[in-house]
Design a protein around this motif. Structure first.
Motif, PDB file in Angstrom:
ATOM      1  N   SER A 168     -37.733 -25.695   9.876  1.00  0.00           N
ATOM      2  CA  SER A 168     -37.775 -24.280   9.513  1.00  0.00           C
ATOM      3  C   SER A 168     -39.018 -23.609  10.075  1.00  0.00           C
ATOM      4  O   SER A 168     -39.884 -24.251  10.665  1.00  0.00           O
ATOM      5  N   ALA A 169     -39.116 -22.291   9.873  1.00  0.00           N
ATOM      6  CA  ALA A 169     -40.204 -21.507  10.464  1.00  0.00           C
ATOM      7  C   ALA A 169     -41.529 -21.767   9.765  1.00  0.00           C
ATOM      8  O   ALA A 169     -41.584 -21.955   8.543  1.00  0.00           O
ATOM      9  N   PRO A 170     -42.634 -21.760  10.506  1.00  0.00           N
ATOM     10  CA  PRO A 170     -43.958 -21.947   9.891  1.00  0.00           C
ATOM     11  C   PRO A 170     -44.394 -20.694   9.146  1.00  0.00           C
ATOM     12  O   PRO A 170     -43.973 -19.572   9.469  1.00  0.00           O
ATOM     13  N   VAL A 171     -45.271 -20.865   8.150  1.00  0.00           N
ATOM     14  CA  VAL A 171     -45.790 -19.717   7.410  1.00  0.00           C
ATOM     15  C   VAL A 171     -47.131 -19.256   7.980  1.00  0.00           C
ATOM     16  O   VAL A 171     -47.625 -18.196   7.591  1.00  0.00           O
ATOM     17  N   HIS A 172     -47.733 -20.032   8.863  1.00  0.00           N
ATOM     18  CA  HIS A 172     -48.947 -19.588   9.549  1.00  0.00           C
ATOM     19  C   HIS A 172     -48.839 -20.050  10.995  1.00  0.00           C
ATOM     20  O   HIS A 172     -48.350 -21.146  11.286  1.00  0.00           O
ATOM     21  N   SER A 173     -49.295 -19.227  11.923  1.00  0.00           N
ATOM     22  CA  SER A 173     -49.083 -19.498  13.346  1.00  0.00           C
ATOM     23  C   SER A 173     -49.925 -20.654  13.856  1.00  0.00           C
ATOM     24  O   SER A 173     -49.464 -21.457  14.680  1.00  0.00           O
ATOM     25  N   ASP A 174     -51.149 -20.764  13.377  1.00  0.00           N
ATOM     26  CA  ASP A 174     -52.046 -21.812  13.877  1.00  0.00           C
ATOM     27  C   ASP A 174     -51.666 -23.176  13.328  1.00  0.00           C
ATOM     28  O   ASP A 174     -51.341 -23.318  12.142  1.00  0.00           O
ATOM     29  N   ILE A 175     -51.721 -24.181  14.195  1.00  0.00           N
ATOM     30  CA  ILE A 175     -51.631 -25.559  13.741  1.00  0.00           C
ATOM     31  C   ILE A 175     -53.035 -26.031  13.439  1.00  0.00           C
ATOM     32  O   ILE A 175     -53.940 -25.924  14.282  1.00  0.00           O
ATOM     33  N   ILE A 176     -53.258 -26.516  12.236  1.00  0.00           N
ATOM     34  CA  ILE A 176     -54.572 -26.983  11.816  1.00  0.00           C
ATOM     35  C   ILE A 176     -54.748 -28.404  12.349  1.00  0.00           C
ATOM     36  O   ILE A 176     -53.928 -29.281  12.072  1.00  0.00           O
ATOM     37  N   SER A 177     -55.793 -28.641  13.111  1.00  0.00           N
ATOM     38  CA  SER A 177     -55.960 -29.969  13.707  1.00  0.00           C
ATOM     39  C   SER A 177     -57.434 -30.316  13.832  1.00  0.00           C
ATOM     40  O   SER A 177     -58.297 -29.435  13.916  1.00  0.00           O
ATOM     41  N   PHE A 178     -57.698 -31.608  13.832  1.00  0.00           N
ATOM     42  CA  PHE A 178     -59.052 -32.094  14.084  1.00  0.00           C
ATOM     43  C   PHE A 178     -58.976 -33.562  14.466  1.00  0.00           C
ATOM     44  O   PHE A 178     -57.965 -34.242  14.249  1.00  0.00           O
ATOM     45  N   GLU A 179     -60.043 -34.054  15.045  1.00  0.00           N
ATOM     46  CA  GLU A 179     -60.183 -35.473  15.357  1.00  0.00           C
ATOM     47  C   GLU A 179     -61.649 -35.854  15.209  1.00  0.00           C
ATOM     48  O   GLU A 179     -62.538 -35.040  15.466  1.00  0.00           O
ATOM     49  N   GLN A 180     -61.884 -37.070  14.757  1.00  0.00           N
ATOM     50  CA  GLN A 180     -63.260 -37.516  14.592  1.00  0.00           C
ATOM     51  C   GLN A 180     -63.319 -39.034  14.614  1.00  0.00           C
ATOM     52  O   GLN A 180     -62.383 -39.718  14.210  1.00  0.00           O
ATOM     53  N   ASP A 181     -64.427 -39.548  15.130  1.00  0.00           N
ATOM     54  CA  ASP A 181     -64.708 -40.974  15.044  1.00  0.00           C
ATOM     55  C   ASP A 181     -65.326 -41.259  13.678  1.00  0.00           C
ATOM     56  O   ASP A 181     -66.080 -40.430  13.143  1.00  0.00           O
ATOM     57  N   ASP A 182     -65.017 -42.414  13.128  1.00  0.00           N
ATOM     58  CA  ASP A 182     -65.502 -42.767  11.800  1.00  0.00           C
ATOM     59  C   ASP A 182     -65.985 -44.209  11.817  1.00  0.00           C
ATOM     60  O   ASP A 182     -65.183 -45.137  11.965  1.00  0.00           O
ATOM     61  N   ARG A 183     -67.291 -44.403  11.674  1.00  0.00           N
ATOM     62  CA  ARG A 183     -67.847 -45.753  11.698  1.00  0.00           C
ATOM     63  C   ARG A 183     -67.391 -46.584  10.502  1.00  0.00           C
ATOM     64  O   ARG A 183     -67.298 -47.808  10.585  1.00  0.00           O
ATOM     65  N   GLN A 184     -67.104 -45.915   9.396  1.00  0.00           N
ATOM     66  CA  GLN A 184     -66.702 -46.624   8.182  1.00  0.00           C
ATOM     67  C   GLN A 184     -65.443 -47.461   8.412  1.00  0.00           C
ATOM     68  O   GLN A 184     -65.292 -48.535   7.844  1.00  0.00           O
ATOM     69  N   ILE A 185     -64.551 -46.955   9.255  1.00  0.00           N
ATOM     70  CA  ILE A 185     -63.307 -47.682   9.520  1.00  0.00           C
ATOM     71  C   ILE A 185     -63.261 -48.247  10.941  1.00  0.00           C
ATOM     72  O   ILE A 185     -62.230 -48.766  11.361  1.00  0.00           O
ATOM     73  N   SER A 186     -64.376 -48.140  11.658  1.00  0.00           N
ATOM     74  CA  SER A 186     -64.429 -48.595  13.060  1.00  0.00           C
ATOM     75  C   SER A 186     -63.231 -48.039  13.827  1.00  0.00           C
ATOM     76  O   SER A 186     -62.484 -48.771  14.471  1.00  0.00           O
ATOM     77  N   GLY A 187     -63.077 -46.730  13.745  1.00  0.00           N
ATOM     78  CA  GLY A 187     -61.916 -46.140  14.392  1.00  0.00           C
ATOM     79  C   GLY A 187     -62.006 -44.635  14.518  1.00  0.00           C
ATOM     80  O   GLY A 187     -63.064 -44.026  14.324  1.00  0.00           O
TER      81      GLY A 187
END
Length: 381
Positions: free
Chosen positions: A232-251
């Motif tokens: 179905s249609a989105p209610v907001h145009s922007d897709i919320i996204s991010f990426e980050q390295d995390d030492r806690q999970i070695s990933g």
């Protein structure tokens, strides 16, 4: 019964190396049917795709040939002819015949270095061609056994590796590849790994020669957009996204999400680019983080009173499309099928990352946030 049924250590049969793969292929590729057949292609391509992911190449070309074989070619540095370094990183023959558990280079698609040996073991015939150090070498195998040592085939003016294999009909129930199945998975891998550039060609059907190219610089955001088109249609145009390295999970954590105007929750989880169909700690952590961010925003804006209970994850995640991808150096799984991610540290790490990034996005986009939170709260009335 007079027959001696005594069980002792002498009763145990241990299969080693490629013999183990041929005796128990389902343990390595899931089945000897269509699923396992296509898994062999992805195993063959994983080494090439890993080269692209770590920046040692730019493209992978996969061709289903008219005679039923599959050719996987890359423009990476070429697999070393001999073992490399003090750690004894295997050379060409080692990669094709030996099983060595170990870490991959960074967050690779397959991190145990077994892929080419598995494919070799399950092939009626396999030809490896390597261009490296100005030379071209070729080696042929039949059912996992080398016909001869690698042969020098003359000078090379570029680098790369080509693996061509024909699945063994004595192992597989079918040797007929599906272009659509291969295309679907390579498309998925390209979404999950923005650096990948994969082309797929089917030479069995002439003159059409079906082909496709998969390259998505927007990564998991492009996958969310694709999934939204199916519902179905989105209610907001922007897709919320991010990426980050995390030492806690070695990933590495990679997230994209967007709410729709209706429909069920659609959250797709991946661990090292493999679908986690059974969910797991990364998906639980994602849902925890979304609920925490939305509740914090609603309380800060007075939309929830102090006496009101928190909005639950089921309510918050309804009509939400999301992709939750983690790439771990040391992934843990809940079972041998690897369809459910484990690792107790993954859940809180993903939760905190989502809470922080989504909370910041909601604060910075008050108009869209009001629509999202208003829709969520309306479902609880």
């Amino acid at each position: 019964m007079s027959e001696d049924r005594t069980y002792s250590a002498d009763s145990i049969v241990v299969f080693e190396g490629l013999e183990a793969v041929r005796k128990r292929p389902g343990m390595y590729i899931g089945s000897t049917g269509e699923r396992g057949l296509h898994s062999a292609v992805f195993q063959a391509a994983s080494t090439a795709m890993d080269e692209i992911i770590v920046g040692r190449g730019s493209r992978v070309e996969v061709t289903v040939s008219a005679d039923g074989g599959v050719r996987v070619a890359d423009d990476g540095p070429g697999i070393p002819f001999e073992a490399q370094g003090d750690a004894g990183e295997p050379g060409l023959e080692g990669r094709l015949t030996e099983f060595r558990a170990g870490r991959g280079r960074g967050y690779t698609i397959h991190s145990f270095g077994l892929s080419l040996a598995i494919v070799n073991a399950l092939s009626g015939r396999l030809i490896a061609e390597v261009r490296r150090d100005g030379r071209r070498r070729v080696q042929e195998y039949v059912r996992g056994v080398a016909v001869a040592p690698p042969a020098d085939a003359g000078p090379a003016d570029d680098t790369g590796t080509v693996i061509t294999f024909w699945p063994d009909p004595d192992i597989f129930q079918t040797t007929e590849f599906s272009f659509s199945v291969l295309a679907e998975r390579f498309r998925e891998l390209a979404w999950l790994n923005p650096g990948l550039d994969v082309s797929l060609v089917d030479e069995r059907r002439t003159p059409e020669r079906p082909s496709a190219r998969f390259h998505f610089p927007d990564g998991v955001s492009a996958l969310v957009a694709f999934l939204d088109e199916q519902v179905s249609a989105p209610v907001h145009s922007d897709i919320i996204s991010f990426e980050q390295d995390d030492r806690q999970i070695s990933g590495r954590i990679e997230i994209a999400l967007r709410w729709r105007d209706s429909g069920p929750e659609c959250v797709r989880g991946f661990a090292n680019s493999v679908p986690a169909r059974g969910g797991g700690t990364h998906v639980f952590g994602f849902r925890d983080g979304v609920a925490a961010a939305v509740n914090a925003y609603a309380r800060a804006r007075g939309l929830l009173a102090a006496m009101d209970p928190d909005l639950g994850a089921e309510q918050v995640c309804e009509a939400l499309t999301a992709v939750v991808s983690v790439k771990l150096e040391y992934p843990e799984y809940g079972g041998c099928t690897r369809d459910q991610l484990g690792g107790a540290e993954v859940r809180p790490a993903v939760c905190e990352a989502v809470r922080r990034h989504l909370g910041g996005w909601l604060t910075g986009h008050p108009g869209a946030a009001a629509v999202i939170v208003g829709q969520i709260m309306a479902r609880g009335l």
